[in-house]
Scaffold this motif. Structure first.
Motif, short mmCIF file in Angstrom:
data_model
loop_
_atom_site.label_atom_id
_atom_site.label_comp_id
_atom_site.label_asym_id
_atom_site.label_seq_id
_atom_site.Cartn_x
_atom_site.Cartn_y
_atom_site.Cartn_z
N VAL A 87 -4.85 5.32 24.72
CA VAL A 87 -4.76 3.86 24.85
C VAL A 87 -5.04 3.45 26.30
O VAL A 87 -5.80 2.51 26.55
N GLU A 88 -4.44 4.15 27.25
CA GLU A 88 -4.66 3.84 28.66
C GLU A 88 -6.12 3.96 29.08
O GLU A 88 -6.59 3.22 29.93
N SER A 89 -6.82 4.90 28.47
CA SER A 89 -8.24 5.10 28.81
C SER A 89 -9.16 4.24 27.93
O SER A 89 -10.36 4.46 27.91
N HIS A 90 -8.55 3.31 27.20
CA HIS A 90 -9.28 2.37 26.35
C HIS A 90 -10.02 3.04 25.20
O HIS A 90 -11.00 2.50 24.70
N ALA A 91 -9.56 4.20 24.79
CA ALA A 91 -10.10 4.88 23.61
C ALA A 91 -9.23 4.49 22.41
O ALA A 91 -8.59 5.34 21.78
N HIS A 92 -9.21 3.22 22.10
CA HIS A 92 -8.31 2.68 21.07
C HIS A 92 -8.61 3.25 19.69
O HIS A 92 -7.69 3.50 18.92
N PHE A 93 -9.87 3.44 19.40
CA PHE A 93 -10.23 4.02 18.10
C PHE A 93 -9.62 5.41 17.95
O PHE A 93 -9.03 5.72 16.93
N TYR A 94 -9.77 6.24 18.98
CA TYR A 94 -9.23 7.59 18.92
C TYR A 94 -7.70 7.60 18.90
O TYR A 94 -7.09 8.45 18.26
N ALA A 95 -7.10 6.65 19.58
CA ALA A 95 -5.63 6.55 19.56
C ALA A 95 -5.14 6.22 18.16
O ALA A 95 -4.22 6.87 17.65
#
Length: 122
Positions: A87-95
């Protein structure tokens, strides 16, 4: 005595978790935490199988394998941490994928282990 069995199981589960996580993650060029996913699903399968054994499995064996080994092999804290890092790295899909797939696959693996062992015993 139970605490000693849990400790001994954890002595095997924790290093196995670390080695498996590193080995699996090294093989994937992805931000998805495949190593943690692998150990959590494997641990869920094993713990489901132990639960499926029911009373056929003596309490000391459950302490050694279920609480100690599986407890140290699986890792909810690392799963949570890695999800937050995504989430912090803006990989929301993967999160989101990590949460959804881990929960569904973990429960499915536990059910599979439980059903398979229960069927073999009865």
């Amino acid at each position: 005595m139970t605490a000693v069995l849990v400790f001994v199981g954890a002595m095997v589960g924790a290093p196995l978790r670390y080695l498996t996580d590193r080995s699996v993650q090294r093989r994937h060029d992805s931000v998805f935490p495949w190593g943690t996913f692998t150990v959590n699903i494997a641990g869920s399968l094993v713990l489901g199988g132990l639960a499926g054994a029911g009373t056929a499995l003596p309490s000391p064996a459950m302490a050694l394998l279920g609480l100690g080994f599986c407890g140290a092999l699986t890792t909810y804290s690392t799963f949570s941490y890695e999800t937050l890092r995504l989430v912090e790295s803006h990989a929301h899909f993967y999160a989101a994928l990590n949460v959804i797939v881990t929960v569904i696959a973990g429960v499915g693996a536990a059910l599979l282990g439980y059903t398979a062992v229960a069927a073999l015993i009865s």
